[in-house]
Write an enzyme that holds these catalytic residues in place. Structure first.
Site, PDB file in Angstrom:
ATOM      1  N   ARG A   1      -7.300  -1.179  -0.036  1.00  0.00           N
ATOM      2  CA  ARG A   1      -7.067  -0.820  -1.439  1.00  0.00           C
ATOM      3  C   ARG A   1      -8.143  -1.428  -2.336  1.00  0.00           C
ATOM      4  O   ARG A   1      -8.578  -0.806  -3.305  1.00  0.00           O
ATOM      5  CB  ARG A   1      -5.662  -1.281  -1.857  1.00  0.00           C
ATOM      6  CG  ARG A   1      -5.210  -0.722  -3.191  1.00  0.00           C
ATOM      7  CD  ARG A   1      -3.741  -0.947  -3.422  1.00  0.00           C
ATOM      8  NE  ARG A   1      -3.414  -2.373  -3.510  1.00  0.00           N
ATOM      9  CZ  ARG A   1      -2.180  -2.857  -3.584  1.00  0.00           C
ATOM     10  NH1 ARG A   1      -1.135  -2.025  -3.568  1.00  0.00           N
ATOM     11  NH2 ARG A   1      -1.958  -4.150  -3.668  1.00  0.00           N
TER      12      ARG A   1
ATOM     13  N   LYS B   1      -6.408  -1.087  -8.567  1.00  0.00           N
ATOM     14  CA  LYS B   1      -5.890  -2.340  -9.120  1.00  0.00           C
ATOM     15  C   LYS B   1      -6.970  -2.988  -9.982  1.00  0.00           C
ATOM     16  O   LYS B   1      -7.661  -3.908  -9.570  1.00  0.00           O
ATOM     17  CB  LYS B   1      -5.465  -3.262  -7.971  1.00  0.00           C
ATOM     18  CG  LYS B   1      -4.112  -3.897  -8.223  1.00  0.00           C
ATOM     19  CD  LYS B   1      -3.541  -4.565  -7.009  1.00  0.00           C
ATOM     20  CE  LYS B   1      -2.455  -5.534  -7.399  1.00  0.00           C
ATOM     21  NZ  LYS B   1      -1.225  -4.884  -7.895  1.00  0.00           N
TER      22      LYS B   1
ATOM     23  N   GLU C   1       5.399   4.702 -13.135  1.00  0.00           N
ATOM     24  CA  GLU C   1       5.791   3.386 -12.639  1.00  0.00           C
ATOM     25  C   GLU C   1       5.932   2.425 -13.802  1.00  0.00           C
ATOM     26  O   GLU C   1       5.858   2.835 -14.958  1.00  0.00           O
ATOM     27  CB  GLU C   1       4.798   2.883 -11.598  1.00  0.00           C
ATOM     28  CG  GLU C   1       3.365   2.725 -12.088  1.00  0.00           C
ATOM     29  CD  GLU C   1       2.470   2.042 -11.059  1.00  0.00           C
ATOM     30  OE1 GLU C   1       2.891   1.058 -10.440  1.00  0.00           O
ATOM     31  OE2 GLU C   1       1.327   2.492 -10.892  1.00  0.00           O
TER      32      GLU C   1
END
Ligand code: PLP
Length: 341
Positions: A82, A184, A220
């Protein structure tokens, strides 16, 4: 090895400086060897890319002690992968995935005295991150970067028992449809601070963000993915290209299917179908699952049948199974538990 004298079960979620951190520098197109260092301070140019144009991304994971006394991390390969995605999207050099996993192990080993004992509920939180360190004034990627990993012990998430959350539907957006929601990046968090501080002031625990294009679908919260349980026991999670792919959520979906024999579905979830669900939870590394008892949409309250006192029964089973796998009480799927020592 003697553990630090820390009251593990009363630790909060804050930064406590530990002894060693990993640092590697990227210069002239290549990463150096990297090393564990004692100095927790960073000195860099006043014009560093990260300071001017927010060129930075991070990961979050934890190390902990299993029932049989091993120190492990959970699926670090997925954090490494990620982070590669995050770096590519932000025009940052990739820190090689195998070296990432090695460096995580080194940091945990070097700070073994801070890895909380089994059963304390506490863990050693690990924060890998990267930032542009060389001067940038005309808008472009930096030429030099630093990759670092530090570790800090954090307390049990549910101190004094689980309490279902009350969340509100936010009027702000978290991520643009083709933006950076799926990586992220620190910038996704900077813009979430105003909505979360005001949410807290108004008595809500979290914000539910909707898809910014139609504002009809659930995305989210600022830092956790949603799971919903239907009244007939199916596990549903929202599908969108602007949701951050939570490793916890992906693991829980697999646990639901393979360990609990539940039907699972990743699909678009509309705000106006929330009232049909039996349970709702937020998933992320910190809490694994936090139950949501209530969603407030501009005064309209959507109360899940699981209520405001406990986790719903399916959420609880998912939580118990995944934490059982993580702590070594239940056999893990191949490759999920990375043993450090
Ligand atoms: C980190 C993060 C999560 C949770 O991901 P995990 O890999 O499960 O810890 C969810 N949403 C956002 C926006 C995040 O940054």
């Amino acid at each position: 090895m003697e553990k630090k004298n820390i009251d593990w079960s009363n630790l909060g979620f804050g930064y406590i400086e530990t002894e060693k951190r990993f640092v590697s520098n990227y210069k002239n197109g290549a990463w150096d060897e990297g090393a564990l260092v004692s100095d927790s301070m960073i000195t860099m140019s006043e014009c560093a890319g990260v300071l001017q144009y927010a060129q930075t991304c991070f990961e979050g994971m934890k190390a902990y002690t299993t029932e049989d006394g091993r120190i492990v991390t959970f699926r670090p390969d997925l954090n490494a992968a990620r982070m590669e995605d995050s770096c590519k999207r932000l025009q940052m050099p990739v820190f090689p995935q195998d070296k990432f996993i090695e460096a995580v192990s080194k940091v945990v080993e070097a700070n073994e005295a801070y890895v909380p004992p089994y059963g304390s509920g506490a863990t050693l939180y690990i924060r890998p991150y990267m930032f542009g360190s060389s001067p940038v004034i005309g808008v472009k990627p930096a030429d030099e970067y630093q990759f670092r990993i530090f570790a800090t012990p954090v307390g049990p998430y549910f101190k004094g028992g689980v309490k279902p959350l009350t969340i509100r539907v936010s009027d702000f957006d978290r991520a643009a449809p083709n933006g950076t929601g799926h990586i992220k990046a620190g910038l996704n968090y900077a813009m979430s601070l105003y909505p979360i501080v005001t949410a807290h002031e108004e008595g809500y625990d979290e914000n539910m963000y909707l898809d910014p294009k139609t504002r009809t679908k659930v995305e989210e919260t600022g830092g956790a993915n949603f799971l919903f349980i239907t009244k007939d026991g199916k596990v549903v999670t929202p599908k969108s290209s602007s949701i951050l792919p939570s490793i916890t959520r992906r693991s829980l979906m697999q646990v639901a299917k393979d360990y609990l024999g539940l039907e699972v579905e990743e699909r678009e979830v509309y705000l106006d179908e929330l009232e049909n669900f039996a349970e709702c939870g937020l998933c992320g590394t910190a809490a694994v699952i936090s139950p949501v008892g209530k969603v407030v949409d501009h005064g309209k309250e959507i109360c899940f049948p699981s209520g405001m006192n406990d986790m719903g029964p399916v959420t609880k089973k998912l939580y118990d199974t995944l934490t059982g796998i993580q702590m070594g009480r239940i056999e893990a799927p191949e490759g999920w538990i990375h043993v450090i020592k």
